[in-house]
Design a protein around this motif. Structure first.
Motif, PDB file in Angstrom:
ATOM      1  N   GLN A 303       0.838  -1.199   0.000  1.00  0.00           N
ATOM      2  CA  GLN A 303       0.000   0.000   0.000  1.00  0.00           C
ATOM      3  C   GLN A 303       0.877   1.254   0.000  1.00  0.00           C
ATOM      4  O   GLN A 303       1.906   1.311   0.683  1.00  0.00           O
ATOM      5  CB  GLN A 303      -0.905   0.014   1.231  1.00  0.00           C
ATOM      6  N   PHE A 304       0.432   2.272  -0.753  1.00  0.00           N
ATOM      7  CA  PHE A 304       1.231   3.483  -0.917  1.00  0.00           C
ATOM      8  C   PHE A 304       0.310   4.702  -0.945  1.00  0.00           C
ATOM      9  O   PHE A 304      -0.913   4.575  -1.005  1.00  0.00           O
ATOM     10  CB  PHE A 304       2.058   3.393  -2.211  1.00  0.00           C
ATOM     11  N   GLU A 305       0.930   5.879  -0.904  1.00  0.00           N
ATOM     12  CA  GLU A 305       0.153   7.116  -0.941  1.00  0.00           C
ATOM     13  C   GLU A 305       0.881   8.175  -1.739  1.00  0.00           C
ATOM     14  O   GLU A 305       2.110   8.281  -1.697  1.00  0.00           O
ATOM     15  CB  GLU A 305      -0.102   7.648   0.473  1.00  0.00           C
ATOM     16  N   MET A 306       0.096   8.963  -2.496  1.00  0.00           N
ATOM     17  CA  MET A 306       0.590  10.170  -3.143  1.00  0.00           C
ATOM     18  C   MET A 306      -0.437  11.264  -2.876  1.00  0.00           C
ATOM     19  O   MET A 306      -1.634  10.994  -2.790  1.00  0.00           O
ATOM     20  CB  MET A 306       0.773   9.955  -4.656  1.00  0.00           C
ATOM     21  N   ALA A 307       0.042  12.497  -2.741  1.00  0.00           N
ATOM     22  CA  ALA A 307      -0.887  13.582  -2.391  1.00  0.00           C
ATOM     23  C   ALA A 307      -0.406  14.894  -2.982  1.00  0.00           C
ATOM     24  O   ALA A 307       0.804  15.146  -3.059  1.00  0.00           O
ATOM     25  CB  ALA A 307      -1.005  13.709  -0.871  1.00  0.00           C
ATOM     26  N   PRO A 308      -1.352  15.752  -3.395  1.00  0.00           N
ATOM     27  CA  PRO A 308      -0.999  17.066  -3.940  1.00  0.00           C
ATOM     28  C   PRO A 308      -1.052  18.162  -2.884  1.00  0.00           C
ATOM     29  O   PRO A 308      -1.555  17.966  -1.781  1.00  0.00           O
ATOM     30  CB  PRO A 308      -2.104  17.289  -4.983  1.00  0.00           C
ATOM     31  N   ILE A 309      -0.549  19.326  -3.236  1.00  0.00           N
ATOM     32  CA  ILE A 309      -0.798  20.535  -2.466  1.00  0.00           C
ATOM     33  C   ILE A 309      -2.257  20.929  -2.697  1.00  0.00           C
ATOM     34  O   ILE A 309      -2.794  20.730  -3.776  1.00  0.00           O
ATOM     35  CB  ILE A 309       0.132  21.671  -2.951  1.00  0.00           C
ATOM     36  N   TYR A 310      -2.902  21.504  -1.668  1.00  0.00           N
ATOM     37  CA  TYR A 310      -4.310  21.818  -1.900  1.00  0.00           C
ATOM     38  C   TYR A 310      -4.461  23.089  -2.726  1.00  0.00           C
ATOM     39  O   TYR A 310      -3.610  23.986  -2.713  1.00  0.00           O
ATOM     40  CB  TYR A 310      -5.122  21.849  -0.607  1.00  0.00           C
ATOM     41  N   GLU A 311      -5.573  23.140  -3.502  1.00  0.00           N
ATOM     42  CA  GLU A 311      -5.813  24.194  -4.487  1.00  0.00           C
ATOM     43  C   GLU A 311      -7.312  24.424  -4.619  1.00  0.00           C
ATOM     44  O   GLU A 311      -8.109  23.791  -3.923  1.00  0.00           O
ATOM     45  CB  GLU A 311      -5.204  23.782  -5.839  1.00  0.00           C
ATOM     46  N   ASN A 312      -7.704  25.333  -5.487  1.00  0.00           N
ATOM     47  CA  ASN A 312      -9.111  25.593  -5.782  1.00  0.00           C
ATOM     48  C   ASN A 312      -9.891  24.286  -5.828  1.00  0.00           C
ATOM     49  O   ASN A 312      -9.496  23.330  -6.486  1.00  0.00           O
ATOM     50  CB  ASN A 312      -9.179  26.317  -7.125  1.00  0.00           C
TER      51      ASN A 312
END
Length: 731
Positions: A303-312
């Protein structure tokens, strides 16, 4: 007789990938990544529009994108021409209106740029009319009764606030234009329209609040940053598991000798193959303008995770769909399958999609407490509005994350419980306690510094409050993290709910504050009184303890909080009068649109579980039972030979009895499941949904129990399915 040898599959998977596997050529070393150079290169974003559009057209479009002004249709032809030229330069031959129907995923219909001319040749054309409006068939998408099968007309409408992008495939590329999707009668048939509506009304009420504080705010934007958890397994295993192919989760699988007990996978070194995959995913997402930020191993093996910076929030929802598409697509390049189901493997952690949500102006995050939150009355006002919204609409928040896949997570010791509560942390909880008891807060707890006992290590600043992974809705510094979302779902409806309930809360608090000011009350006095009063009303929603503990369930019941453990428990509350009134008042969803979403959710639940039930019966009948019978036949033959030569063979006979008993158990359970699958439970989708929950799901579990028992006894070279031991650890 021929047999499938599972260990051979494992060997093939383990040895079938190397650093050169993706290209089929000798490895040439890492491919450099110029993030600044490639970021947004496949999007028709602001810089591209500035360079290609006439100045007045660009300014008019900016007023729509950045200022929320009504789109000027007269600029469409100029935008379409520039967009077409850019897409052709990128190698695109077709365009599509890319939309998000109520399936939870995306949809598209491709049209060529090519138009025949009078001379028998062809020219590339793309008009403003084609940019602004498309007409896909609306009859075959879920509509919850908004459209009958024979009523086919539907429209897609260009969303200029989300940039068009180039979708690439090995064979070619095409222009994708983010659009809204609506019916001929004007009803929203997608997730984008309600989200945009909710963002508008939240901006109105938040701007109204800021004016009371004397702030000159021209606009407020809801922001989101959805984290994405997922599993990766080798394709060798994926395609040998009909349950994974058909349902996204394993319907069978005995607990392996090793799972996540050693706690060695979480944040561990990312395996080379997985890291290569992640780097390629990042490269693709950067080119699409998705600001992906983090990557790491998650708790469960595989199991893994990727995440963005939050935006509109609207852009974040579009980008989240692109992330899921990209994860699945790129995994195939590395001989893997990406599993986005909430619980692909029983007995280990499932996957969520934590939605980080906030709101702010161009220059300030309105949920940033600062160093002295007790003195930051503007922050306390907005934070109180959040508490008020969550307390009043626990049902909506729970319903927003209710679907069949998430039933396997919520309430388990890996995901927030089905009781909605808010974690504030020690510092904010103390500030709000002061406001409740004394009407004002005079200080804030400070974190200080952590000494680590070695002069070579730095003294670290300690936060004034801890984090809480058991909370479904937790304050995490300058935003709230809605942790109950499932990994496969669209973030649009949860974000729509958050925006709408926050808009209502701000509206009512603004009205109360304005009334006090009209009576001549000083602003500071009126504000402190309002916040104190609201905190006393909603303090039951705040819980900083262990959400997994049974004591909390008992305490939540005493507080009068809702506990909605299954999808159907939550969905029952979605169309109640208070929710209809809420969405209708703020123009986010009409009564018809809300009821349609309730109907669609029930239908999807029924169909999901029905497919799982049919798949369970199919695999058990055609794969597991025959394998067990073959082994039983061989045991019987061995027992007969032992008897012929006078051997007691107690171990053999004991195994024979165990296998025979489990075969009988499996046969009985399978017969019961087949009967329940055939029953369906009634004519309407409501009855069918309850039938599969109350009858099919328990019948599936009984079949699985017998099958998993057989897996522990039947030899590898008889067993037809890759095991958890194989799938979770071979990378």
């Amino acid at each position: 007789m021929p047999r499938t040898t599972a260990r051979f599959d494992t060997l093939a998977a383990a040895t079938g990938w190397g650093a050169d596997s993706r290209s089929g050529s000798a490895p040439t070393g890492p491919i450099p990544m110029d993030i600044e150079g490639i970021f947004g290169s496949n999007t028709f974003g602001m810089s591209e529009m500035r360079a290609r559009l006439p100045k007045q057209v660009y300014k008019a479009l900016c007023r729509t994108i950045e200022g929320g002004e009504t789109l000027d249709p007269s600029i469409a032809d100029a935008v379409a021409l520039a967009m077409k030229e850019w897409a052709l330069e990128k190698g695109a031959s077709h365009f599509t209106h890319w939309f998000q129907p109520l399936t939870g995923s995306t949809a598209e219909k491709h049209d060529s740029f090519i138009t025949p001319n009078a001379g028998g040749g062809a020219v590339a054309e793309f008009s403003g009319k084609e940019l602004i409006q498309g007409e896909p068939d609306a009859s075959s998408f879920p509509s919850g009764g908004l459209r009958a099968t024979f009523e086919a007309r539907g429209y897609t409408a260009w969303d200029p606030t989300s940039p068009a992008f180039i979708a690439e495939t090995p064979a070619g590329c095409y222009l994708s234009i983010p659009t809204a999707f609506l019916s001929w009668t004007g009803d929203a048939l997608d997730t984008k329209i309600p989200l945009l509506r909710s963002m508008t009304v939240l901006a109105e009420q938040a701007t109204r609040a800021l004016k009371l504080f004397g702030a000159d705010a021209t606009g407020v934007t809801a922001t989101c940053g959805p984290e994405q958890e997922f599993f990766l397994i080798d394709q060798e295993f994926f395609y040998r598991r009909p349950d994974l192919v058909t349902t996204g989760r394993s319907l069978f699988g005995a607990k392996p000798p090793r799972g996540q007990e050693l706690e060695d996978h979480y944040f561990g070194s990312i395996p080379d193959r997985v890291l290569a995959f992640m780097i390629e995913v990042e490269r693709e997402l950067y080119r699409l303008g998705v600001p992906v930020k983090t990557r790491h191993n998650e708790v469960a093996p595989g199991q893994f995770e990727m995440a963005p910076i939050y935006e509109n929030a609207n852009l974040a929802a579009d980008h989240q769909q692109l992330m899921m598409i990209t994860l699945r697509k790129v995994a195939r390049n590395f001989g893997m399958a990406c599993l986005l189901h909430e619980k692909p493997f029983a007995g280990v952690n499932g996957s969520g999609k934590h939605l980080n949500w906030s709101l702010g102006t161009e220059s300030a995050n309105l949920l940033e407490p600062g160093d002295t939150p007790h003195a930051n009355m503007q922050f306390l006002f907005f934070c109180t509005a959040v508490l008020r919204a969550v307390d009043r609409h626990q049902d909506l928040l729970r319903a927003a994350v209710a679907h069949a896949g998430n039933d396997h997570r919520l309430g388990a010791n890996e995901a927030p419980p089905a009781i909605i509560s808010v974690f504030l942390g020690d510092q904010l909880a103390d500030v709000f306690n002061q406001l409740e008891s004394a009407g004002e807060a005079t200080d804030s707890k400070q974190g200080g510094l952590l000494g680590l006992g070695s002069p070579v290590l730095p003294r670290l600043p300690q936060h004034a409050g801890d984090r809480n992974r058991t909370s479904p809705f937790a304050f995490t510094g300058n935003k709230f993290e809605f942790r109950a979302l499932g990994s496969s779902q669209s973030v649009s409806f949860p974000a729509t709910v958050l925006n709408t309930i926050m808009a209502e809360s701000l509206d009512e608090m603004n009205t109360a504050l304005e009334a006090e000011l009209a009576r001549g009350t000083e602003f500071e006095t009126a504000l402190r009184s309002l916040i104190s009063e609201e905190i006393r009303r909603v303090k039951r929603i705040v819980f900083n303890g262990d959400g997994y503990n049974q004591e909390w369930h008992d305490e939540a019941a005493r507080r009068g909080l809702l506990n909605l453990p299954t999808t159907l428990d939550a969905l029952e509350l979605l169309p109640q009068d208070k929710n209809k009134a809420l969405f209708e008042k703020y123009g986010v969803l009409s009564h018809r649109e809300l009821e349609s979403r309730h109907e669609v959710a029930l239908d999807q639940y029924f169909k999901t579980v029905n497919i799982e039930g049919e798949t369970t019966a199919d695999i058990a009948s055609t794969m597991i039972l025959p394998a067990a019978v073959r082994y039983l036949n061989d045991l019987l033959a061995a027992a007969e030979r032992a008897e012929d030569i006078g051997l007691k063979a107690r171990g053999l006979r004991g195994t024979l009895d165990k296998v025979n008993g489990l075969v009988d158990e499996l046969t009985d359970a399978l017969d019961a499941l087949v009967a329940q699958n055939a029953e369906l439970g009634g004519e309407d989708v409501h009855s069918k949904a309850y039938h599969v929950r109350d009858n099919v799901v328990p019948a599936m579990l009984r079949v699985r129990g017998a099958a998993d028992g057989l897996e522990k006894i039947v030899p590898d070279d008889y067993w037809p399915l890759p095991t958890y031991r194989d799938m979770l650890f071979v990378k």
